[in-house]
Design an enzyme around this catalytic site. Structure first.
Site, mmCIF file in Angstrom:
data_model
loop_
_atom_site.group_PDB
_atom_site.id
_atom_site.type_symbol
_atom_site.label_atom_id
_atom_site.label_comp_id
_atom_site.label_asym_id
_atom_site.label_seq_id
_atom_site.Cartn_x
_atom_site.Cartn_y
_atom_site.Cartn_z
ATOM 1 N N ASN A 186 34.444 41.982 37.771
ATOM 2 C CA ASN A 186 34.684 42.938 38.364
ATOM 3 C C ASN A 186 34.040 42.468 39.597
ATOM 4 O O ASN A 186 32.608 42.036 39.555
ATOM 5 C CB ASN A 186 34.130 43.911 37.993
ATOM 6 C CG ASN A 186 34.226 45.399 38.651
ATOM 7 O OD1 ASN A 186 35.104 45.475 39.214
ATOM 8 N ND2 ASN A 186 32.735 45.921 39.275
ATOM 9 N N GLU A 240 39.210 43.174 40.087
ATOM 10 C CA GLU A 240 39.519 42.820 38.592
ATOM 11 C C GLU A 240 40.130 41.719 38.495
ATOM 12 O O GLU A 240 41.203 41.656 38.481
ATOM 13 C CB GLU A 240 39.567 43.724 38.172
ATOM 14 C CG GLU A 240 38.787 45.055 38.193
ATOM 15 C CD GLU A 240 38.796 46.033 37.190
ATOM 16 O OE1 GLU A 240 38.561 45.428 36.174
ATOM 17 O OE2 GLU A 240 39.169 47.267 37.323
ATOM 18 N N ILE A 297 41.002 35.406 34.486
ATOM 19 C CA ILE A 297 40.700 34.228 34.912
ATOM 20 C C ILE A 297 41.557 33.879 33.783
ATOM 21 O O ILE A 297 41.171 33.687 32.357
ATOM 22 C CB ILE A 297 39.013 33.854 34.929
ATOM 23 C CG1 ILE A 297 38.646 34.132 36.458
ATOM 24 C CG2 ILE A 297 39.444 32.038 34.657
ATOM 25 C CD1 ILE A 297 37.157 33.227 36.543
#
Length: 210
Positions: free
Chosen positions: A59, A133, A136
């Site tokens: 975030n 947001e 990954i």
């Protein structure tokens, strides 16, 4: 002309009130954009990514405190990096983006593929401001709250949608990740992974292995 995604959603909503959006096919299309370079601190959010959904999203800190109730940015003490993040959140369409990024200060300092949500997370109703947001697409050994994340945002994939169940949302997040991974490995985007923004000045920010 072919109906837009919004029009198709509206028609299905009218004709099949009892059906949920999770039974529909969500359309994804890669729209390549002018690369957007962002750097921001990873902050604590609602904790939904890992706990409720099973996807550990980061975030990003956004300086909403300098935006007035009328949407005007107050004369600020904003750094160029903070201004770039705020500009992206206020001026770009909400939805899912594909990106690549680097987490500063992590032993695994590689460039990783990312599926990124920017917007209101309409499946939930407790947001008071848009969020950025990134998910990954890589497993880290530890969390990285407080670290800085460098992002190179390269393409727009789809608008954000409200899903009627967490299970439906999870399915579409998985599909978003798969689509972004394939797009970032494709010929249109893969050459941008070496952008110097992602690696310049990282020497000394990544700790040496023990």
């Amino acid at each position: 002309r072919l109906p837009s995604l919004t029009e198709r959603v509206a028609v299905v909503g009218k004709e099949r009130r009892s059906r949920r959006i999770d039974l529909m096919s969500v359309e994804r299309t890669l729209r390549i954009i002018e690369p957007v370079r962002l750097r921001a601190k990873v902050v604590h959010g609602f904790g939904r990514g890992s706990k409720q959904l099973g996807f550990p999203t980061a975030n990003l800190g956004i300086r909403w405190d300098v935006v007035s109730s009328l949407g005007e940015v107050k004369p600020p003490d904003l750094s160029d990096e903070e201004h770039a993040v705020l500009k992206f959140a206020t001026e770009h369409p909400t939805g899912i983006y594909c990106a690549v990024g680097v987490v500063e200060g992590m032993a695994d300092g590689g460039v990783h593929k990312i599926a990124m949500s920017m917007g209101w997370n309409p499946t939930f109703t407790d947001l008071k401001a848009k969020t950025i947001e990134p998910w990954i697409l890589h497993e880290f050994d530890s969390d990285f709250y407080g670290h800085y994340l460098r992002l190179l945002v390269l393409g727009y994939v789809r608008p954000e949608l409200k899903f009627e169940s967490l299970e439906a949302l999870k399915q579409e997040i998985v599909a978003d990740g798969g689509f972004c991974k394939a797009a970032l490995e494709g010929p249109d985007l893969r050459h941008l992974v070496g952008d110097t923004f992602l690696t310049t000045g990282l020497l000394g920010l990544i700790p040496s292995p023990p």
